[in-house]
Design an enzyme around this catalytic site. Structure first.
Site, PDB file in Angstrom:
ATOM      1  CG  ASP A  21      -1.833   1.085   1.160  1.00  0.00           C
ATOM      2  OD1 ASP A  21      -2.259   1.592   0.322  1.00  0.00           O
ATOM      3  OD2 ASP A  21      -2.619   1.438   2.179  1.00  0.00           O
ATOM      4  CG  ASP A 233      -3.621   4.349  -2.854  1.00  0.00           C
ATOM      5  OD1 ASP A 233      -2.877   3.357  -2.492  1.00  0.00           O
ATOM      6  OD2 ASP A 233      -4.524   4.743  -2.277  1.00  0.00           O
TER       7      ASP A 233
END
Length: 364
Positions: A21, A233
Site C-alpha cells: 500500500d 496508490d
C-alpha cells in the site's frame, strides 16, 4: 484486487501476507489468536520481537500525530488504532520486529503494528513517504512493482491468482522507464485536504479514443486547501477523479455507449458507468483506449480491453469512481490502471517511473 506480498518476518522468519500500500504509512501484521492460526504471526516464536512500552516517544508524542492515534493500554504497552479511507481498520500494539530476507539480508528491527483486531485478513505493508513507512525505516532508495492483468471470473480458477513482481532496491528493467518528478509541498503550507505523504504526480489530462477531454490541468493539482492532488496508490483498486473530471469522462462514455448503461446502478456508491457483462468486449471497443497524461509526455495507456472491470454479478463497470462520493478531495490512480506496467518509486530522486511489460509472464 489487492497486491499481496509474502514477507519473512521475525527470527526465525514466519511468512506473512501483506497488502502493498503506497497510500498509507504504518505497516502491520496479523497477531490475533483466531483460527486458522497459520495466517497469523506468533510473537512468542520470534527472538527479535518486542512490544513498545508506553514510555516510547511514539506513544507519547510531544505533538499529537493524528495519522497514528496511540494510547497506553492496561499493561503499560503502546496501543494503536488505524482507520483507512475505505472504512477498514486495524488495532493492536506497536512493536519492533525485523524482516529477514536471507541469512545475510535483513532489516534492523522496524516499528510495525501487531494487530489483534482488524477488518482485513492480511497485514499491510505501508510504503508512503512517512517516517514510519517500511520504505523509510528500512532505508531503501527505491522500490517497484509490476501488476499482472487480472483474469476474468471465468478464467480464474480458485487458488490460481495471477502473479506479478516486486523489487526492493534497483530494478534491472529501469533503464527504459520514463520518469516524472513527484510534486513537492512546503511543510509550512496549511492544507487541510492534502495528504503530504502520498506519491503526488503532475497529471495534466485524459484522452479517450484519441480525443483530449476539455479539462483544465489545474483540476489535477492541489489547490490552496490541498484538494485536487493526483496520487498513485497501489492500495486502491479503482481510480478516482474529482467530480469535475468524472463528469467529463462520463459524458464521453455516455456519448459512445449511453443506451447500454445500467440506469440507476451505482457500484459501491462511487461508480455509475456500468453495463451487462455480456456486452463488455463490444462496449470496451466502442469507448476506445484511455490515456492518462502526465508532465514530460509520460503516459499511462489503458487499452480498450481493460477499460471495464468485472465487478461480479454479471456486471462490468468503467474502473473509475467519483472521489466526491468517496468523501475524498483527491484524484487517485489505482491498481486497476497499473496493470502490465512497472511502477517505480525512486525515493532519492523523488520521481516515479513507468514502463510497459507483461507482468503475468514475469511473475512465473
Amino acid at each position: 484486487m489487492a497486491l499481496i506480498v509474502n514477507l519473512p518476518i521475525g527470527t526465525p522468519p514466519q511468512t506473512q501476507q501483506m497488502v502493498l500500500d503506497t497510500g498509507s504509512q504504518l505497516s502491520w501484521i496479523q497477531c490475533h489468536k483466531k483460527q486458522p492460526p497459520t495466517a497469523s504471526f506468533d510473537p512468542s516464536l520470534s527472538s527479535t520481537f518486542s512490544i513498545l512500552p508506553c514510555t516510547h516517544p511514539l506513544c507519547k508524542p510531544r505533538i499529537p500525530d493524528f495519522t497514528l492515534p496511540t494510547s497506553c493500554d492496561q499493561n503499560r504497552l503502546c496501543h494503536y488504532s488505524y482507520f483507512y479511507a475505505d472504512g477498514t481498520y486495524a488495532e493492536g500494539n506497536l512493536a519492533r520486529e525485523k524482516f529477514t530476507f536471507s541469512r545475510s539480508v535483513s532489516t534492523p528491527p522496524l516499528i510495525l503494528g501487531c494487530a489483534t483486531e482488524s477488518t482485513d485478513p492480511r497485514g499491510i505493508l505501508g510504503m508512503n513517504l512517512g517516517r514510519l513507512s517500511f520504505a523509510h525505516q528500512s532505508k531503501i532508495t527505491k522500490f517497484s512493482y509490476c501488476v499482472p492483468t487480472r483474469q476474468t471470473q471465468t478464467q480464474n480458477r480458485p487458488g490460481l491468482a495471477p502473479t506479478g513482481s516486486f523489487y526492493l532496491g534497483n530494478n534491472p528493467n529501469s533503464k527504459w522507464f520514463k520518469y516524472v518528478g513527484m510534486v513537492n509541498f512546503s511543510p509550512r503550507q496549511r492544507m487541510p485536504n492534502l495528504d503530504p505523504l502520498a506519491y503526488t504526480i503532475p497529471m495534466q489530462g485524459i484522452r479517450i479514443a484519441g480525443k483530449k477531454l476539455n479539462i483544465s490541468p489545474a483540476v489535477f493539482r492541489a489547490d490552496a486547501g490541498g484538494s485536487g492532488q493526483t496520487m498513485i496508490d497501489s492500495g486502491s483498486e479503482f481510480s478516482y477523479f474529482v467530480g469535475e473530471v468524472y463528469d467529463k469522462v462520463r459524458e464521453v462514455v455516455v456519448k459512445a455507449v449511453g443506451p447500454r448503461i445500467k440506469n440507476g446502478y451505482v457500484y459501491g456508491g462511487i461508480a455509475d458507468m456500468c453495463f451487462d457483462s455480456k456486452n463488455a468486449v463490444e462496449i470496451g471497443r466502442l469507448i476506445g483506449e484511455m490515456v492518462f497524461e502526465f508532465e514530460k509526455g509520460v503516459e499511462i495507456v489503458i487499452p480498450k480491453e481493460r477499460i471495464l472491470a468485472d465487478v461480479g454479478g454479471g456486471v462490468h463497470c468503467v474502473g473509475i469512481g467519483n472521489s466526491d462520493k468517496l468523501g475524498a478531495a483527491s484524484n487517485i490512480i489505482g491498481n486497476f490502471h497499473q496493470q502490465n506496467l512497472w511502477v517505480e518509486f525512486d525515493l532519492v530522486n523523488r520521481r516515479v517511473g513507468f514502463g510497459k511489460d507483461d507482468c503475468s509472464r514475469l511473475g512465473k
